[in-house]
Enzyme design. Structure first.
Site, PDB file in Angstrom:
ATOM      1  CG  HIS A 160       3.010   8.181   2.667  1.00 20.92           C
ATOM      2  ND1 HIS A 160       3.505   9.228   1.927  1.00 20.92           N
ATOM      3  CD2 HIS A 160       1.729   7.996   2.237  1.00 20.92           C
ATOM      4  CE1 HIS A 160       2.580   9.670   1.091  1.00 20.92           C
ATOM      5  NE2 HIS A 160       1.497   8.940   1.260  1.00 20.92           N
TER       6      HIS A 160
ATOM      7  CB  CYS B  22      -0.917  -0.024   1.232  1.00 20.39           C
ATOM      8  SG  CYS B  22      -1.951   1.434   1.456  1.00 20.39           S
TER       9      CYS B  22
ATOM     10  CB  CYS C  16      -5.879  -1.004   3.953  1.00 21.01           C
ATOM     11  SG  CYS C  16      -5.327   0.706   3.670  1.00 21.01           S
TER      12      CYS C  16
ATOM     13  CG  HIS D 144      -1.362  -0.619   6.689  1.00 23.89           C
ATOM     14  ND1 HIS D 144      -0.411  -0.369   5.733  1.00 23.89           N
ATOM     15  CD2 HIS D 144      -2.530  -0.121   6.217  1.00 23.89           C
ATOM     16  CE1 HIS D 144      -0.977   0.256   4.721  1.00 23.89           C
ATOM     17  NE2 HIS D 144      -2.265   0.416   4.987  1.00 23.89           N
TER      18      HIS D 144
ATOM     19  CB  SER E 168      -0.369   3.830   4.147  1.00 20.40           C
ATOM     20  OG  SER E 168      -1.527   4.553   3.810  1.00 20.40           O
TER      21      SER E 168
END
Length: 366
Positions: free
Chosen positions: A43, A38, A165, A59, A40
């Site tokens: 990041h 993902c 997610c 996650h 995220s």
């Protein structure tokens, strides 16, 4: 067990042998089955989101309960679960209102450690943090009980992982947060995993016109298969907001969902709205990012701008429903999975994601 560890920002993840401590009170040990790749996670890897290091990213995942610590009551060994990356104490001001994604009852502990302030993963004696307290790029993890949601056992593992997610965030932004009325006109900006699911949320809600906007033609073609009625390539349309208004008879859209959430896309979402329209920031940008709107326009056209974190979902309630939607063929999750990887190939997964080659890549564990 093996885990993919980030030691320094902007360096490849290292897949290494690690030691995993047993679950303590209120914790469970989960054997990982699938984990999505993902934005995220990226990041964290590239340093956009400051985080303690070394850390195991990941996650968006699903797995099987292997062991329960003392006091665990909601799951048992053998249960299939989806990870929820947002803790919820169940007692604070926001949890009491049903807004569990805004929970403030867990703020006293580090966001990458467990609730007692300790860590469970070690590599050669060095403590390793877990992204969002779960860190799912690992063969096994120990996490708080409240961060796993039991689901039916006939749900395939890769599809179950994505519910945790991108499916929940995209669908929830439309159905939980905005609660769009039937017949609404909708713009979705960014056609990655979250944006495609926002399109699906609009379809589930009975939207009329659904416009997808992206820089890449291959993603726009995919958006059509998820329910988009119109597409706009923002790299070739100098005034995408004008194009949106042409499609909608001059008014603009009732709702705009920005799955990218940078300055340019936030402006596009706002400028594409009809009077009385609602723009929703869904994607999570760098903390340094800023957006610009016209307050004059906002006042005189009564436009609304809001943000939604994790699609404003309530994981314990919504994950099983989303699983049922998939099993009943109301949600297309198969089409999201462009490629699967082994844990050893995790860095290739991020390369393909950043190149725009996939809707979602998934790490599948043996």
């Amino acid at each position: 067990m093996k885990a993919a560890i980030l030691f320094k920002p902007n360096e490849p993840l290292q897949v290494l042998e690690c030691e995993l401590g047993p679950p303590r009170a209120g914790e469970v040990r989960v054997r990982m089955k699938a984990s999505g790749v993902c934005q995220s996670d990226w990041h964290i890897i590239n340093g956009d989101w400051p985080s303690p290091l070394p850390i195991v990213p990941g996650h968006e995942a699903a797995g099987e309960i292997a062991e329960c610590g003392p006091g665990v009551t909601t799951v048992k060994p053998g249960d299939h679960v989806i990870f929820s990356f947002r803790p919820h104490c169940g007692r604070c001001h926001y949890c009491s209102q049903g807004r569990t994604v805004l929970c403030i009852g867990r703020n006293s502990t580090p966001p990458a450690g467990l609730y007692d302030g300790t860590l469970r993963i070690k590599h050669k004696g060095q403590d390793i943090y877990q992204m969002a307290r779960i860190g799912t790029f690992a063969e096994e993890v120990v996490v708080p009980e409240e961060m796993v949601v039991p689901i039916r056992k006939d749900m395939p593992w890769p599809q179950a992982a994505l519910v945790g997610c991108c499916v929940a965030t995209g669908v929830g932004a439309v159905t939980r947060h905005a609660r769009i009325p039937t017949g609404s006109t909708v713009l979705v900006i960014g056609c990655g995993g979250v944006g495609l699911n926002a399109i699906q949320g609009a379809v589930l809600s009975g939207a009329g016109t659904i416009i997808a906007a992206d820089l890449l033609d291959n993603k726009l073609e995919m958006a059509k298969t998820f329910g988009a009625t119109h597409t706009i390539n923002t790299s070739t349309n100098e005034d995408a907001a004008k194009k949106v208004k042409e499609i909608t008879g001059g008014l603009g859209v009732d709702f705009a969902f920005d799955a990218v959430a940078i300055d340019r896309t936030q402006a596009l979402a706002f400028d594409s709205l009809a009077p009385g329209g609602h723009a929703v920031a869904v994607g999570v940008s760098s903390p340094r990012q800023r957006a610009q709107y016209s307050p004059f326009n906002m006042v005189f056209t009564e436009k609304t701008v809001s943000g939604t974190f994790y699609g404003s979902v309530r994981p314990d309630l919504d994950f099983p429903v989303l699983v049922d939607h998939y099993m009943n063929k109301r949600l297309n999750i198969d089409g999201l999975i462009s490629r699967t990887y082994k844990l050893a190939d995790i860095n290739e997964g991020f390369r393909r994601m950043m190149a725009g080659e996939v809707a979602r890549g998934v790490v599948v564990f043996d």
